[in-house]
Scaffold this motif. Structure first.
Motif, PDB file in Angstrom:
ATOM      1  N   SER A 424     -34.005   5.670  33.660  1.00 32.95           N
ATOM      2  CA  SER A 424     -34.288   5.966  32.218  1.00 32.95           C
ATOM      3  C   SER A 424     -34.817   7.542  31.510  1.00 32.95           C
ATOM      4  O   SER A 424     -34.599   7.134  30.145  1.00 32.95           O
ATOM      5  CB  SER A 424     -35.343   4.545  31.711  1.00 32.95           C
ATOM      6  OG  SER A 424     -36.560   5.157  32.281  1.00 32.95           O
ATOM      7  N   LEU A 465     -34.815   6.984  23.000  1.00 33.19           N
ATOM      8  CA  LEU A 465     -34.880   6.164  23.837  1.00 33.19           C
ATOM      9  C   LEU A 465     -33.861   5.342  23.006  1.00 33.19           C
ATOM     10  O   LEU A 465     -33.996   4.176  24.539  1.00 33.19           O
ATOM     11  CB  LEU A 465     -36.185   5.788  22.510  1.00 33.19           C
ATOM     12  CG  LEU A 465     -36.872   4.541  23.698  1.00 33.19           C
ATOM     13  CD1 LEU A 465     -37.130   4.678  24.546  1.00 33.19           C
ATOM     14  CD2 LEU A 465     -38.278   4.378  22.342  1.00 33.19           C
ATOM     15  N   SER A 469     -31.482   2.237  25.977  1.00 33.90           N
ATOM     16  CA  SER A 469     -31.311   0.842  26.242  1.00 33.90           C
ATOM     17  C   SER A 469     -29.873   0.561  26.910  1.00 33.90           C
ATOM     18  O   SER A 469     -29.312  -0.232  26.453  1.00 33.90           O
ATOM     19  CB  SER A 469     -31.269   0.075  24.952  1.00 33.90           C
ATOM     20  OG  SER A 469     -30.489   1.228  24.162  1.00 33.90           O
ATOM     21  N   GLU A 490     -40.530   1.639  27.467  1.00 33.36           N
ATOM     22  CA  GLU A 490     -40.188   1.522  26.283  1.00 33.36           C
ATOM     23  C   GLU A 490     -41.480   0.394  25.800  1.00 33.36           C
ATOM     24  O   GLU A 490     -42.248   1.007  25.030  1.00 33.36           O
ATOM     25  CB  GLU A 490     -39.136  -0.463  26.600  1.00 33.36           C
ATOM     26  CG  GLU A 490     -38.913  -0.013  24.349  1.00 33.36           C
ATOM     27  CD  GLU A 490     -38.000  -1.092  24.490  1.00 33.36           C
ATOM     28  OE1 GLU A 490     -37.176  -1.562  23.368  1.00 33.36           O
ATOM     29  OE2 GLU A 490     -37.510  -1.956  25.096  1.00 33.36           O
ATOM     30  N   ARG A 493     -43.831   3.273  24.716  1.00 34.66           N
ATOM     31  CA  ARG A 493     -43.609   3.993  23.709  1.00 34.66           C
ATOM     32  C   ARG A 493     -43.517   2.549  22.679  1.00 34.66           C
ATOM     33  O   ARG A 493     -44.526   3.450  21.226  1.00 34.66           O
ATOM     34  CB  ARG A 493     -41.831   4.096  23.310  1.00 34.66           C
ATOM     35  CG  ARG A 493     -41.303   5.616  23.637  1.00 34.66           C
ATOM     36  CD  ARG A 493     -41.417   5.932  24.875  1.00 34.66           C
ATOM     37  NE  ARG A 493     -41.241   7.274  24.940  1.00 34.66           N
ATOM     38  CZ  ARG A 493     -40.425   7.255  26.427  1.00 34.66           C
ATOM     39  NH1 ARG A 493     -39.837   6.206  26.953  1.00 34.66           N
ATOM     40  NH2 ARG A 493     -39.759   8.507  27.210  1.00 34.66           N
ATOM     41  N   LYS A 546     -40.653   5.357  19.258  1.00 34.52           N
ATOM     42  CA  LYS A 546     -39.508   3.495  18.657  1.00 34.52           C
ATOM     43  C   LYS A 546     -39.706   3.565  17.506  1.00 34.52           C
ATOM     44  O   LYS A 546     -38.913   2.561  16.823  1.00 34.52           O
ATOM     45  CB  LYS A 546     -41.209   2.610  18.738  1.00 34.52           C
ATOM     46  CG  LYS A 546     -40.991   1.156  19.038  1.00 34.52           C
ATOM     47  CD  LYS A 546     -40.778   1.594  21.266  1.00 34.52           C
ATOM     48  CE  LYS A 546     -39.780   0.125  21.441  1.00 34.52           C
ATOM     49  NZ  LYS A 546     -39.305  -0.796  20.639  1.00 34.52           N
ATOM     50  N   GLN A 549     -35.587   4.265  17.050  1.00 35.06           N
ATOM     51  CA  GLN A 549     -35.713   3.576  18.455  1.00 35.06           C
ATOM     52  C   GLN A 549     -34.923   1.725  17.408  1.00 35.06           C
ATOM     53  O   GLN A 549     -33.574   1.568  17.434  1.00 35.06           O
ATOM     54  CB  GLN A 549     -36.154   3.520  19.174  1.00 35.06           C
ATOM     55  CG  GLN A 549     -34.896   2.557  20.188  1.00 35.06           C
ATOM     56  CD  GLN A 549     -36.480   1.464  21.188  1.00 35.06           C
ATOM     57  OE1 GLN A 549     -37.285   0.983  20.550  1.00 35.06           O
ATOM     58  NE2 GLN A 549     -35.454   0.902  22.407  1.00 35.06           N
TER      59      GLN A 549
END
Length: 599
Positions: A424, A465, A469, A490, A493, A546, A549
């Motif tokens: 990631s 970010l 995913s 994640e 964040r 976040k 994202q």
């Protein structure tokens, strides 16, 4: 009147009208072309003047014209120049009527106005003046990178070497001004928390190394190009020795002694920015600047709590898949200390591990991305002088693509380096995260120059970010630990939304924020402490990831739902990336228009 005469008259009238319309169309086209030329000239002037105001930006863009310059960013004169610059261009941009501009030009106008407004707002606060140095973000750390001789400042010609000496003269003035400004800040109630000051002190001390062979600022003369004459080498070696011994070391020593003495004694025991003058207003401004939204601290705090709960539920599933018996907090400790996840002994092995991740995902990149950057990239270990306080990061390549983008990885101790989140991390910092987003922007000839170097954290960090995913779609996360690493990244964040707003708007202490992170993510404690102190040094920055994202995911889900079979993931990514870094509301407007046109 005969019929043929009537026809002749009508034809003459029609021909006259057609000529008149054609003339009018040509006149309109000429007017439009003139407006477009004037508008784009204004944008270019904004960019060029901006490089003069901040020559370090020019250097990192690969523009060498100002490599000998370092203005005193802390002077009243410089602040006045900035204010005039943004005020003038706000007025200039506002003169252009939207109806006379193309869609791309209207987007550029909106972005330019956003830039001017947010920077003028920043100038109403004293924070950047009274907090010139911290452990994470400030220009002295950037100058250390450049001093290494392996960053954006070139050292290929004798002129290059002399340019750096001239730039250092300006930098010494800035170092001296930093102490003056911090003293003023102390008197006005602006002072860093003690926990941050103690991290800065050893960074400054490292630059006072009297052995020139070990001093970072003397690095360039240890790596002369082969075509330099002995005379040039001797002259430059003497000049650098004099600069480092007589100017750089004394300036750093003075600053070190001040920060280790009077400034540390005056350091705050409180945590959040609200405990400084105008702190609440400043935090509101920081949220707007970094998220490019109008969200409030309370809204973000609640969103963070919700996301933490959602991701915790996903983590529980991975814990069960692995077969770990115990609660989630115990599983965090298990992952943190699992020696099987610390397989390497040398930094180069870790660097090679990241390149192996890239090799795995290459075939699937063709499916998800129609466009790939020409600019190459490298993975490097973070420099030792800043490694202990640094996070992994990406430094963009030059605008012309000749200098690669660099993904820096801090590896203080290779044998203790845990790889569980490396997939990631690579997706975020390198490909398709920051490297794709920034390089494709810089290579897009349809964008005006000023847009090629903009970075809005809400968009830029949101994209990075979001990129995390995409791991399963890219053939990664087949190992449950790596998938857990993505969830933990994640979560990291999401936790930021809680602790950043907690510290800066709800009275949370540093220790309270550290405990919350330890309870909700698998990061090692040393890393969590460094992160919390990072948020303390730059309020609001950590919120952008976040928020951005979630907006990109929201727009993707909307496009998938409304377009159905017409949705193409590569085209969606093109739409997000092609306009470069823009405020999130402008991105949403663009994607909504694309959806409508595609339907």
């Amino acid at each position: 009147m005969k019929t043929n005469q009537i026809i002749t008259i009508l034809l003459t009238i029609a021909l006259f009208a057609a000529c008149k319309n054609e003339s009018k169309e040509k006149e309109n086209t000429k007017t439009e072309n003139t407006v477009s030329a004037d508008f784009n000239k204004m944008l270019d002037n904004y960019y060029q003047e901006g490089l003069k105001l901040n020559p370090l930006n020019a250097t990192f863009s690969g523009d060498t014209r100002y490599n000998d310059s370092f203005p005193n960013f802390l002077s009243d004169e410089y602040t006045s120049q900035l204010k005039t610059f943004y005020t003038n261009y706000k007025e200039e941009a506002s003169k252009f009527d939207d109806s006379t501009l193309s869609e791309t030009e209207k987007m550029s106008k909106d972005i330019l106005l956003w830039e001017c407004n947010i920077n003028l707002e920043t100038l109403t606060f004293k924070n950047s003046t009274y907090f010139p140095i911290d452990q994470m973000w400030t220009v002295n750390l950037m100058m250390g990178q450049l001093a290494s001789g392996s960053s954006a400042q070139p050292f290929k010609t004798v002129e290059d070497y002399n340019n750096w000496l001239k730039r250092l003269d300006g930098y010494v003035v800035w170092l001296n001004s930093a102490e003056t400004r911090m003293k003023e800040g102390m008197a006005a109630g602006y002072v860093l928390p003690k926990s941050l000051i103690v991290k800065v002190i050893p960074q400054l001390k490292a630059m006072t190394e009297p052995n020139l062979n070990k001093n970072l600022f003397n690095s360039p003369v240890k790596n002369f190009p082969d075509n330099f004459s002995d005379e040039d080498k001797n002259q430059l070696t003497e000049a650098y020795s004099k600069m480092v011994s007589e100017k750089i070391i004394p300036a750093y020593q003075n600053l070190h002694d001040f920060m280790a003495g009077d400034y540390l004694n005056a350091g705050r025991t409180t945590t959040g920015i609200a405990d400084t003058p105008s702190g609440e207003a400043y935090y509101k401004h920081q949220i707007k600047q970094y998220t490019t939204t109008e969200m409030t601290a309370d809204e973000i705090h609640r969103l963070g709590l919700s996301e933490v709960a959602r991701i915790s539920s996903e983590m529980e599933k991975v814990k069960e898949q692995i077969g770990f018996k115990g609660d989630l907090k115990a599983f965090f400790n298990f992952v943190r200390t699992n020696e099987k996840l610390m397989p390497y002994k040398e930094p180069q092995q870790i660097i090679d591990h990241f390149y192996a991740i890239y090799d795995t995902m290459k075939p699937k990149l063709e499916v998800l991305f129609d466009h790939k950057p020409k600019t190459t990239f490298e993975v490097k270990q973070t420099e030792k002088f800043r490694e202990s306080s640094a996070s992994a990061e990406y430094n963009p390549g030059s605008l012309d693509g000749t200098r690669p983008g660099v993904f820096y990885v801090p590896i203080p101790n290779a044998s203790e380096y845990n790889i569980y989140s490396d997939e990631s991390l690579f997706l975020h910092e390198a490909i398709p995260g920051h490297h794709y987003q920034i390089s494709l922007t810089q290579e897009n000839d349809e964008l005006p120059m000023f847009r090629k170097t903009l970075f809005y954290s809400g968009y830029g960090e949101g994209w990075a970010l979001y990129s995390e995913s995409l791991g399963k779609e890219l053939g990664l996360y087949t190992d449950p630990y790596q998938y857990f690493g993505m969830l933990d990244a994640e979560m990291h964040r999401a936790v930021r939304l809680v602790v950043d707003t907690g510290m800066h708007s709800k009275g949370w202490t540093r220790e309270q924020a550290i405990r919350y992170c330890l309870e909700n993510e698998a990061e090692p404690e040393a890393g969590i402490v460094s992160e919390i102190e990072r948020y303390m040094a730059n309020p609001g920055q950590a919120l952008a990831y976040k928020i951005g994202q979630l907006k990109i995911l929201e727009l993707r889900h909307k496009a998938e739902k409304e377009l159905g079979d017409k949705f193409k993931i590569g085209e969606f990514h093109n739409q997000v990336l092609e306009t470069g870094c823009i405020p999130l509301q402008l991105l949403e407007n663009k994607i909504n228009l694309w959806i409508a046109n595609t339907k």
